[in-house]
Design an enzyme around this catalytic site. Structure first.
Site, short mmCIF file in Angstrom:
data_model
loop_
_atom_site.label_atom_id
_atom_site.label_comp_id
_atom_site.label_asym_id
_atom_site.label_seq_id
_atom_site.Cartn_x
_atom_site.Cartn_y
_atom_site.Cartn_z
CG ASP A 20 32.47 39.90 47.94
OD1 ASP A 20 31.65 40.08 47.06
OD2 ASP A 20 32.98 39.05 47.95
CG ASP A 92 33.16 36.44 41.85
OD1 ASP A 92 32.44 35.95 42.64
OD2 ASP A 92 34.34 36.03 41.77
CG HIS A 135 34.09 39.30 33.51
ND1 HIS A 135 34.54 38.46 32.98
CD2 HIS A 135 35.32 39.72 34.15
CE1 HIS A 135 35.84 38.04 33.26
NE2 HIS A 135 36.19 38.90 33.88
CG ASP A 172 41.33 40.69 32.04
OD1 ASP A 172 41.36 41.78 32.81
OD2 ASP A 172 41.07 39.65 32.47
CG HIS A 174 39.88 36.89 35.02
ND1 HIS A 174 40.59 38.26 35.36
CD2 HIS A 174 39.65 36.23 36.09
CE1 HIS A 174 40.89 37.96 36.76
NE2 HIS A 174 40.25 36.73 37.30
CG ASP A 265 43.73 40.69 35.07
OD1 ASP A 265 42.70 40.41 35.50
OD2 ASP A 265 44.05 40.49 33.88
CE1 TYR A 305 41.72 42.09 38.48
CE2 TYR A 305 40.84 43.78 39.55
CZ TYR A 305 40.89 42.99 38.50
OH TYR A 305 39.80 43.06 37.70
C1 LIG Z 1 37.93 42.42 34.54
C2 LIG Z 1 38.35 41.31 35.29
O1 LIG Z 1 38.43 40.53 34.28
O2 LIG Z 1 39.81 41.52 35.85
N1 LIG Z 1 37.60 40.89 36.52
C3 LIG Z 1 38.05 39.84 37.32
C4 LIG Z 1 36.77 39.23 37.91
C5 LIG Z 1 37.44 38.25 39.05
C6 LIG Z 1 36.31 37.52 39.83
N2 LIG Z 1 36.95 36.56 40.78
C7 LIG Z 1 37.61 37.06 41.91
C8 LIG Z 1 38.21 36.05 42.83
C9 LIG Z 1 39.12 36.83 43.82
N3 LIG Z 1 40.37 36.10 44.12
ZN LIG Z 2 40.89 40.12 34.55
#
Ligand SMILES: CC(O)(O)NCCCCNCCCN
Ligand SMILES: [Zn+2]
Length: 667
Positions: A20, A92, A135, A172, A174, A265, A305
């Site tokens: 995935d 996701d 999330h 973060d 996101h 991130d 990441y």
């Molecule tokens: C805890 C968090 O906020 O880091 N979760 C981030 C989820 C990202 C979902 N999309 C991923 C797409 C891959 N390119």
């Molecule tokens: Zn994030």
């Protein structure tokens, strides 16, 4: 009191079991490299390591529905096919036979952290957890998150400890929509999030993540969304948002507890964020929040990441929680246009909810671009830097964060005989001989001063020299004539080649013109005196209608002027002078003393005049690293003061771009 660290390798024992692309970045190594870096840097030994525990149903049900919890409870017994099937109903995110156990440990870790801070066992702390949380929603897993660790921690703190106001800062990259939905009508929880948005083109692609979503009903104003509509944001952009949006509102809100959705991130090198802020920025973001809620701060890991920048950012955060000096932030160029657009939109959307923004000048919006605002002399970026900007994210390189060494002695003091030395401070020995330069100074400045003044000055100079060699972190001197000592100190330091002084003068008093001629000394004077003096690039006279007794006006000047100027000037020494009769209240003075330790690796020299002897104790407490007490919920500042600060900003922002908070383009 120490810093708690919560981590257990059990939370590394789940991973993606099928293909995935959306989820493959969320790997167990995120936790092992973060913890490994803390161990390698000797930081785990300095923390109080607390055990994890599993959250119980009742705690999870503070945020999630029973049907969702029951559904997740079935996952440990599922086959691979069932797990895949179960996962399909969410976005996701992936499940694993052991993820329910780890999700309970992640929540339990956050609750252990809240317990230890609110019971006063530790000052602050960090929980290294996975799965992340921000999330996940009442009845849905999302974005690698199963249970909303931080949202549950907030409800837990309210229910178990009766905490009245909680600030959640989500750095973060996101948007933590799960947290937003949980508290959107709740005025006791202020949720702040910045996030990559690109006008809803970036995941999770929600209209709910935009700046105009401010909360509902009673909760209106208590939800702050700062969208990043471009990638490549830098340290300047992050600091601008803290100075011009988060800190003024956070201080007005006056929380009893600060929770951080600490996702990394948003750091350089991360393919999700594609931002350019360096790991050491998190040292500053953490510190700027540590003088809220008397330092009660719980950071809980969310995303991150790029294993290199993640590990460095985690170390920067924990080192600040431990009280280590902050690293200098270099070449802060000022916010880009897109950031100014976002800043202006957020401030406009929240103007009716927060009095600190009531008089915010907002200008017509303008087209978005990431043209960096060039401050004077930045025009010709050399080729290498331009090429650097055009490289794709995965090739990003950045320097290792600088070492942050705590001097053997934290605070040294120079006090007249008969004044007691505060606990834990080191009194400078009085056996200093009068160095040769002093005799010249005696001739130049002190000709009619008595020997005690000359002796005091010689000791103040040795304080400065010890700071320069990083033998001590900061210093305090109680002197006969603060203004005269201030002038001699600036003269003495400016004589050194690579020195830069940030002089903050509280109260009325004449600043001799010659000390700002060389451009090495930046002076901000906060007083009640309406100096007809317009000031210059290096002299910023802030005159408050009611003088320094007006906490709101003072606080506004601190965030929207002092912090940006200090960061951009990047001094080697901070000189904080309390003029006699300034009228500034002790708590405001302590908050100012604390905030100024963001600069010059904490090398702050505080000068007090002898009749302000009562301030020695409270000042020393802050210099020793204790958190400043809360100012209380701040009322609106006077319109005239807010306008005065705005006038200063618009005059100065061409030279000091970090002052920019609205859309003016520089000349
Ligand atoms: C805890 C968090 O906020 O880091 N979760 C981030 C989820 C990202 C979902 N999309 C991923 C797409 C891959 N390119
Ligand atoms: Zn994030």
């Amino acid at each position: 009191m120490g810093t708690a660290l919560i981590y257990d390798e059990e939370m590394t024992k789940y991973k993606l079991l099928w293909v995935d692309p959306a989820c493959k970045i969320e790997v167990p190594e995120r936790l092992t490299v973060s913890h490994g870096a803390l161990v390698r840097n000797g930081l785990t030994d300095r923390c109080i390591c607390l055990p994890v525990r599993e959250a119980v149903d009742a705690e999870i049900l503070l945020v999630h529905s029973e049907e969702y919890l029951e559904a997740v409870k079935q996952t440990p017994h599922m086959t691979l096919e069932d797990l895949k099937e179960f996962t399909l109903q969410y976005g996701d995110v992936y499940f694993h036979p052991n993820i329910y156990h780890c999700a309970k440990l992640a929540v339990g870790s956050a609750l252990q952290l809240v317990d230890s801070v609110l019971m006063g066992k530790v000052k602050n702390g960090m929980a290294l957890v996975r799965p992340p949380g921000h999330h996940s929603m009442r009845s849905a897993a999302n974005g690698f998150c199963v249970f909303n660790n931080v949202a549950i921690a907030a409800q837990y703190a309210k229910q178990k400890y009766g905490v009245k106001r909680i600030l959640i800062v989500d750095w973060d990259i996101h948007h933590g929509q799960g947290v937003q939905y949980c508290f959107e009508d709740d005025p006791s929880v202020l949720y702040f999030s910045w996030h990559r948005y690109e006008h809803q083109k970036f995941w999770p692609n929600l209209k709910d993540s935009d700046y105009d979503i401010v909360g509902k009903g009673e909760g209106a104003g208590f939800n702050i969304n700062v969208p990043w509509n471009k990638v490549g944001m830098e340290n300047s952009d992050y600091l601008s948002v803290f100075c011009h949006v988060l800190l003024p509102i956070a201080y007005e809100f006056c929380p009893d507890l600060v929770l951080v959705c600490a996702g990394f991130d948003s750091a350089i090198g991360d393919l999700e964020g594609e931002m350019c802020a360096t790991p050491d920025i998190f040292a500053h973001l953490t510190y700027l929040l540590m003088n809220l809620a008397e330092g009660k701060l719980c950071a809980v890991l969310e995303g991150g990441y790029n294993l290199t920048s993640l590990a460095q950012s985690v170390c920067q955060t924990v080192q600040t929680l431990l009280g280590d000096p902050l690293p200098p932030l270099t070449n802060l160029t000022g916010p880009c246009r897109s950031t100014l657009e976002s800043l202006q939109c957020v401030r406009a959307a929240h103007r009716q909810h927060w009095s600190c923004l009531r008089h915010a000048v907002d200008l017509p919006t303008f087209e978005i671009s990431t043209i960096r605002i060039k401050s004077s002399g930045e025009e010709n970026k050399d080729e290498a830097e331009v090429w650097e900007e055009q490289k794709s994210p995965e090739e990003k390189i950045w320097p290792e964060p600088p070492k942050r060494v705590s001097p053997r002695v934290c605070s040294a003091v120079v006090l007249p005989d008969g004044v007691v030395c505060p606990d834990a401070c080191e009194r400078l020995s009085s056996s200093e001989d009068l160095g040769p330069h002093l005799l010249t100074l005696k001739k130049d400045f002190l000709k009619d001063a008595d020997d005690s003044a000359v002796t005091a000055l010689s000791r103040v100079f040795s304080l400065i020299d010890k700071m320069k060699n990083n033998e001590i972190r900061n210093g305090l001197a109680l002197v006969g004539d603060a203004a005269m000592t201030m002038t001699c100190v600036v003269q003495h330091v400016a004589a050194e080649v690579d020195s830069r002084v940030f002089l903050v003068c509280v109260g009325n008093g004449n600043i001799p013109g010659h000390i700002i001629e060389d451009g090495k000394t930046l002076v901000v004077q906060i007083s009640g005196e309406d100096t007809e003096e317009q000031g210059s690039k290096y002299y910023v006279p802030v005159c408050l209608k009611k003088g320094c007794t007006d906490t709101s006006g003072f606080a506004q000047a601190m965030f929207s002027l002092l912090l940006p100027l200090g960061y951009q000037h990047n001094p080697s020494l901070v000189l904080l002078v309390r003029m006699p009769g300034s009228g500034v209240c002790d708590i405001m003075w302590q908050q100012l003393t604390a905030l100024l330790q963001s600069f010059a690796q904490g090398h702050t020299l505080v000068l007090l005049q002898e009749d302000d002897k009562a301030c020695v104790g409270p000042t020393a407490s802050i210099l020793l690293g204790n958190p400043a007490p809360p100012l209380g919920q701040l009322p609106a500042s006077l319109k005239e003061d807010a306008e005065a600060v705005e006038r200063l900003r618009s005059r100065l922002q061409a030279d000091w771009n970090l002052l920019l908070a609205t859309g003016e383009s520089t000349k």
